[in-house]
Design an enzyme around this catalytic site. Structure first.
Site, PDB file in Angstrom:
ATOM      1  N   GLU A  36       0.844  -1.195   0.000  1.00 47.23           N
ATOM      2  CA  GLU A  36       0.000   0.000   0.000  1.00 47.23           C
ATOM      3  C   GLU A  36       0.875   1.238   0.000  1.00 47.23           C
ATOM      4  OE1 GLU A  36      -2.410   2.858  -0.191  1.00 47.23           O
ATOM      5  OE2 GLU A  36      -3.270   0.831  -0.314  1.00 47.23           O
ATOM      6  N   CYS A  44     -11.743   4.617   0.730  1.00 44.79           N
ATOM      7  CA  CYS A  44     -13.067   4.740   1.345  1.00 44.79           C
ATOM      8  C   CYS A  44     -13.006   5.203   2.796  1.00 44.79           C
ATOM      9  CB  CYS A  44     -13.843   3.423   1.228  1.00 44.79           C
ATOM     10  SG  CYS A  44     -15.489   3.506   1.967  1.00 44.79           S
ATOM     11  N   LYS A  53     -19.222  11.335   4.059  1.00 40.80           N
ATOM     12  CA  LYS A  53     -20.504  11.161   4.734  1.00 40.80           C
ATOM     13  C   LYS A  53     -20.463  11.690   6.151  1.00 40.80           C
ATOM     14  CE  LYS A  53     -21.510   9.264   0.907  1.00 40.80           C
ATOM     15  NZ  LYS A  53     -20.248   9.564   0.218  1.00 40.80           N
ATOM     16  N   TYR A 185     -22.077  12.780  -8.485  1.00 40.65           N
ATOM     17  CA  TYR A 185     -22.174  12.407  -7.075  1.00 40.65           C
ATOM     18  C   TYR A 185     -21.377  13.323  -6.154  1.00 40.65           C
ATOM     19  CZ  TYR A 185     -24.525   7.878  -7.330  1.00 40.65           C
ATOM     20  OH  TYR A 185     -25.453   6.889  -7.472  1.00 40.65           O
ATOM     21  N   HIS A 446     -45.590   0.287  10.642  1.00 45.49           N
ATOM     22  CA  HIS A 446     -46.088   1.670  10.553  1.00 45.49           C
ATOM     23  C   HIS A 446     -45.636   2.431  11.797  1.00 45.49           C
ATOM     24  CE1 HIS A 446     -48.902   5.015  10.020  1.00 45.49           C
ATOM     25  NE2 HIS A 446     -49.257   4.839  11.288  1.00 45.49           N
TER      26      HIS A 446
END
Length: 463
Positions: A36, A44, A53, A185, A446
């Site tokens: 990496e 992410c 987010k 997006y 509901h």
């Protein structure tokens, strides 16, 4: 040159599919290494989906506070502290990196931090981040390179040092006027968030509509939502030139149907697509072929042109979602143990985290028309959903496509509160092959947003 070290599974890139493949193979007893370059766990948890987010939710809280009066809460003067917004996000990222390191240790997979390049088939040289080099070979190799934000070839744009989503999400200051180049997006999510934080925001989109692959009724709802929040949207323009420097003062010259215009701003965010990270790594030496767009060419089993070499995720041309990269891992791992999984006919859902969010699975009306598929369409405004009325989030609508001559659900789109969760209910029905009548006649709790699926499918025209 260092002496080669041999691994049974060698993975380049620790994104979603790559890291899960590493953990799975190592736990199965295979000697496994992951190389990496920078981001432990991939983009992410570090720079893309989850950090965005996180900040979008901070913007949602700011919006709640701004409109607290309508819920009966009295507030005084408020402001957004971007340093605290950053601190919350960075705390989440640090926790996730620590968790990833624990998982690497527990699995037995070796995480090697450095930059890899192929020097022979199934052989890479790694320039280690802390100095030195290692040469690694793999009996099997998986390539999980990811993508990066595309900087369009617009005069002056690169010289203006524009922000991408990565840099914007690291700002601990609030841009005075953020110009967003791109109406997909990333552009829409961050445009709305920074408007709610208090920035002036302008979106510049070269196409005729926002979210270009969506139906016109969906994009019209998005446009109305953004303009109601004070975001200025320019559609169908040609960007001529960018001058200045982002973070100081920047101007964007554009040609519109009404003539040439100039937008003056403090910062510019480029959100105009992605480019695969496939150059400069020696894929040609490895015998790995690229397609005409620069993505790794793979077959339905994610095998590359080089024997014993697979590709995962965005750089392999898979739909650019974390959940698809995870499924790529499942395809490869299953096939390595005698399975026969492919990426054909995958039902890929997605969700854009504007507020309200947009979620879709399966066909849109436009796609059905292009493919010559006859459908029946049912729609229901979110304002008709009792749960939406209780939370005062009544924007948007639900839309379902059912085959014209049968009962099979072919697509579902929702823009509205909890759209991603409702979409998942429909996706589960589609995966199970359930006729639309199953959702129409189901007893659903509901008051929930998903309860509205009964009313939606009751609106379906007769055959």
């Amino acid at each position: 040159m260092s002496q080669p070290e041999h691994f049974e599974m060698l993975i380049i890139g620790s994104g979603e599919g790559g890291k899960y493949l590493a953990w799975h193979m190592a736990k199965s007893g295979r000697r496994t290494a992951v190389v990496e370059r920078k981001l432990i766990g991939g983009s992410c948890p570090n720079t893309n989906c989850l950090p965005s987010k996180n900040e979008i939710w901070s913007a949602k809280v700011a919006d709640f506070v701004h409109h607290a009066g309508r819920f009966g809460t009295v507030t005084g003067p408020t402001a957004t502290d971007m340093k605290q917004v950053q601190a919350r996000k960075r705390g989440m990222v640090e926790d996730m990196i620590a968790k990833h390191l624990e998982l690497y240790k527990a699995s037995g997979a070796e995480l090697i931090m450095g930059t890899a390049r192929f020097i022979a088939p199934k052989t890479i040289e790694v320039e280690l981040n802390d100095g030195g080099t290692r040469v690694l070979t793999g009996e099997r190799v998986a390539i999980n390179l990811g993508t990066h934000a595309t900087i369009p070839d617009i005069p002056g744009l690169a010289a203006a040092a524009p922000l991408t989503n990565v840099e914007l999400l690291e700002l601990d200051r609030l841009p005075e006027h953020l110009i967003v180049l791109g109406g997909g997006y990333v552009g829409l999510e961050l445009a709305q968030a920074y408007r709610r934080f208090g920035s002036r925001v302008s979106i510049v989109e070269t196409g005729p509509q926002l979210a270009g692959r969506e139906d016109s009724d969906v994009t019209a709802a998005l446009l109305e939502m953004l303009r109601d929040e004070g975001v200025v949207v320019h559609l169908g323009v040609k960007v001529l030139r960018v001058e200045g420097r982002s973070g100081q003062a920047v101007s964007l010259q554009m040609r519109t149907s009404a003539g040439d215009q100039t937008i003056e701003g403090s910062d510019i965010l480029v959100a105009a697509g992605r480019t695969p990270n496939t150059s400069g790594i020696g894929l040609d030496i490895a015998g790995v072929t690229l397609d005409e767009r620069g993505y790794i060419a793979v077959n339905d089993r994610l095998e590359t042109s080089a024997p014993g070499v697979w590709a995962i995720g965005e750089a392999a041309g898979s739909p650019q979602f974390t959940h698809v990269s995870f499924d790529d891992f499942r395809i490869i791992s299953a096939n390595l143990t005698g399975g026969n999984r492919t990426k054909r006919d995958r039902l890929v859902p997605y969700c854009m985290f504007t507020d309200p969010p947009l979620a879709r699975v399966g066909l849109s009306e436009a796609e059905a028309q292009r493919q010559g598929i006859a459908v029946r369409v049912a729609k229901l405004p979110v304002a008709a959903v009792l749960r939406a009325q209780t939370i005062s989030e009544t924007r948007g609508f639900m839309k379902a496509l059912v085959e014209a001559g049968g009962e099979r659900i072919l697509g579902f789109t929702m823009i509205g509160a909890e759209a991603g969760e409702v979409m998942t209910v429909v996706q589960a029905a589609m995966l199970a092959g359930m006729p639309y009548t199953g959702l129409r006649d189901a007893i659903i709790a509901h008051p929930t947003m998903a309860e509205a699926l009964g009313a939606l499918f009751s609106n379906l025209p007769a055959r």
